[in-house]
Design a protein around this motif. Structure first.
Motif, mmCIF file in Angstrom:
data_model
loop_
_atom_site.group_PDB
_atom_site.id
_atom_site.type_symbol
_atom_site.label_atom_id
_atom_site.label_comp_id
_atom_site.label_asym_id
_atom_site.label_seq_id
_atom_site.Cartn_x
_atom_site.Cartn_y
_atom_site.Cartn_z
ATOM 1 N N ASP A 235 49.238 40.111 39.912
ATOM 2 C CA ASP A 235 49.752 39.040 40.760
ATOM 3 C C ASP A 235 49.591 37.668 40.120
ATOM 4 O OD1 ASP A 235 51.188 38.589 43.138
ATOM 5 O OD2 ASP A 235 49.425 37.679 44.062
ATOM 6 N N ASN A 236 49.094 37.644 38.881
ATOM 7 C CA ASN A 236 48.980 36.376 38.156
ATOM 8 C C ASN A 236 49.794 36.456 36.873
ATOM 9 O OD1 ASN A 236 48.216 33.883 37.198
ATOM 10 N ND2 ASN A 236 46.159 34.509 36.583
ATOM 11 N N GLY A 239 53.288 41.408 38.095
ATOM 12 C CA GLY A 239 53.377 41.733 39.512
ATOM 13 C C GLY A 239 52.731 43.070 39.864
ATOM 14 N N TRP A 240 52.596 43.294 41.181
ATOM 15 C CA TRP A 240 52.027 44.545 41.669
ATOM 16 C C TRP A 240 52.952 45.719 41.349
ATOM 17 C CZ3 TRP A 240 47.250 44.927 44.052
ATOM 18 C CH2 TRP A 240 46.626 43.721 44.401
ATOM 19 N N THR A 245 51.385 47.264 35.768
ATOM 20 C CA THR A 245 50.563 47.839 36.828
ATOM 21 C C THR A 245 50.573 49.359 36.749
ATOM 22 O OG1 THR A 245 50.786 45.979 38.372
ATOM 23 C CG2 THR A 245 50.385 48.151 39.326
ATOM 24 N N ALA A 430 43.091 36.350 44.313
ATOM 25 C CA ALA A 430 44.549 36.383 44.185
ATOM 26 C C ALA A 430 45.219 36.052 45.520
ATOM 27 C CB ALA A 430 44.991 37.763 43.700
ATOM 28 N N ARG A 434 47.575 32.676 46.171
ATOM 29 C CA ARG A 434 48.945 32.779 46.665
ATOM 30 C C ARG A 434 49.130 31.983 47.959
ATOM 31 N NH1 ARG A 434 49.067 37.656 48.349
ATOM 32 N NH2 ARG A 434 49.038 38.573 46.278
#
Length: 519
Positions: A235-236, A239-240, A245, A430, A434
């Motif tokens: 998430d930095n 992405g997920w 991932t 995280a 956000r």
């Protein structure tokens, strides 16, 4: 009878016997204090540290994460070694590794050097945190251990939560400088080494044909490390739902699956699966994950809240967490004495888990203007919850295993507590980042302002930032309350037990013991 330790029978409760135990604990507690402190003392100083070594935002996170990662990954390995070799020698070795890492961190000139040094320091931290509990278990039977576990809880939690306070003082003191965030623990660790040499004498278990499961240890460390690296960057940096991932989560889980297969066939597994499958250990692991998330999350994000949302200095932010530290000290000491007196431990774990949940639920309602008095009451509840659960979840597991497995059992619970803390800080961080980013963007858009505004508009921008951090912190504390609720469920499901008064499960062990370690 159980083997005498430090010249006193483990079951003795005379003042002289207690003094001998406390003398032996002095070096252990000093080592535990300084090793735990190292994980959070840099949190208040990180902006200045990263600026001084010309680091990036990613490296900013890794100065903390590198230590937590190696601490978590090496904890079960240290624990297994303690079942096979001299506990005294191992705890001294772990302190030496910690000192080397601290000195290397303090003299680092680049961000890469600092991260590598912090990783080395984490190896020592993992050893100290596991071996202190293991040494205590080798000295004192579970029934009496509650009294002394209170000291461990107080030291661990106070140093964890007090770290940002000390770091703030160091940063705010011009003649010290950020490097003393690392150097400050070195003399304390050296004193601990000398105290341990003079006061700690533990039985040595002589075992023939010892085989260390190096493959299992490597696979566990690798699998956990890959997952923690993913948690730190998701998430930095990506992405997920990204290929990174998928690769990291899939790879990490695959390594752990292979590690479980290897451990199930190893003659001397690093993490004995038979112990982990026991109901008490499994529930203690769930509880430890939740408590770890809560303890590290409170230490990191409360300090940040007081600075960014309430406008306090690093030192003031640390001072404002005193109610939490007071709760830990009071609850761990009182609960420890009552546990030793009654032999009952489940009611205290349940009460602590409930207090932890209530405290975080209360903190989940805070904003940038919440009265400090109300926050103090909520922090007191969180502190009391940590104080009543932190070491007692380890103690309840130690009560169910024989002395020969005490190292692996203790370090397994500590491993999952550290894992919970690492994942908690990364994931909650995280979520907070956000939420802050989105709320600041919406606030600026609604007010028709830019983040680079000057004059009276700059005051409005600062207010938007303060509100954003207050609301975001409330959100992550609500998530922490959900994690703490898992600890309540785990505590309720624990079987009611009476702590045994013998050092081992059986009066006779199949192995020869030597009264005291050489040296």
């Amino acid at each position: 009878m159980s083997t005498a330790v430090n010249g006193a029978s483990p079951t003795e409760t005379s003042p002289a016997a207690r003094r001998k135990v406390l003398k032996a604990l002095s070096g252990l507690l000093l080592a535990l204090f300084v090793s735990t402190l190292s994980s959070t003392v840099v949190s208040s100083a990180l902006p200045k540290i990263i600026g001084a070594v010309h680091g990036s935002q990613t490296q900013y996170t890794w100065v903390v994460t590198a230590t937590l990662l190696t601490t978590t990954a090496t904890t079960p390995i240290w624990g297994k070694l303690a079942d096979l070799f001299s506990k005294k020698t191992l705890v001294q070795a772990s302190i030496a590794v910690f000192v080397l890492g601290a000195v290397a961190s303090g003299v680092s000139q680049t961000a890469g050097q600092l991260i590598a040094s912090r990783a080395l320091q984490g190896v020592g931290v993992g050893g100290v945190q596991a071996l202190v509990q293991i040494s205590l278990a080798a000295m004192i039977p579970p029934r009496e251990r509650g009294r002394y576990s209170g000291y461990l809880s107080s030291v661990t939690a106070t140093s964890t939560i007090g770290g940002p306070l000390l770091g703030g003082v160091v940063v705010d003191t011009s003649w010290l400088g950020w490097r003393w965030c690392f150097f400050i623990g070195v003399p304390i660790a050296v004193v601990a080494l000398f105290l341990l040499q003079r006061t700690l004498n533990l039985p040595v278990i002589r075992r023939e044909n010892v085989r260390i499961d190096y493959l299992g240890a490597t696979l566990i460390a690798a699998g956990v490390s890959v997952l923690l690296v993913w948690v730190s960057f998701v998430d930095n940096s990506f992405g997920w739902a990204s290929w990174q991932t998928g690769a990291m989560v899939g790879g990490g889980l695959a390594l752990i699956a292979v590690a479980v297969w290897v451990e199930s066939r190893a003659a001397e597994p690093v993490v004995p699966l038979g112990i982990v499958r026991q109901r008490t250990t499994a529930l203690a692991i769930v509880g430890s994950l939740a408590v770890g998330t809560a303890m590290f999350g409170a230490a990191v994000f409360l300090s940040q809240y007081f600075q960014l949302s309430r406008g306090h200095s690093p030192t003031e932010a640390g001072l404002l967490t005193i109610p939490m530290m007071a709760g830990i000290l009071i609850a761990s000491t009182v609960a420890g004495r009552l546990i030793s007196r009654t032999g009952k431990i489940k009611p205290f774990i349940i009460t602590g888990a409930v207090l932890l949940t209530v405290g975080f639920a209360g903190l989940g309602t805070l904003d940038s203007r919440t009265p400090i008095l109300l926050l103090s009451v909520e922090m007191l509840c969180v502190g009391m919850g940590v104080g009543m659960t932190l070491q007692n979840l380890v103690l309840v597991v130690q009560n169910t295993v024989p002395l020969k497995d005490i190292g692996a059992a203790s370090s397994t619970v500590s491993f999952f507590r550290s894992l919970g803390g690492t994942i908690g800080v990364s994931v909650l961080g995280a979520v907070l980042a956000r939420h802050v980013q989105d709320q600041i963007a919406h606030g600026l858009a609604d007010a028709g302002l830019r983040s680079t505004a000057t004059g009276s508009d700059a005051v409005a921008v600062r207010e938007i930032v303060r509100v954003a951090y207050g609301d975001a912190t409330a959100e992550i504390f609500l998530l922490s309350a959900g994690a703490a609720l898992l600890a309540v469920i785990a505590a309720i499901l624990l079987k009611p037990v009476s702590l045994r008064s013998s050092l081992d499960l059986t009066e006779k062990s199949g192995e020869a013991a030597v009264p005291a370690e050489a040296g």
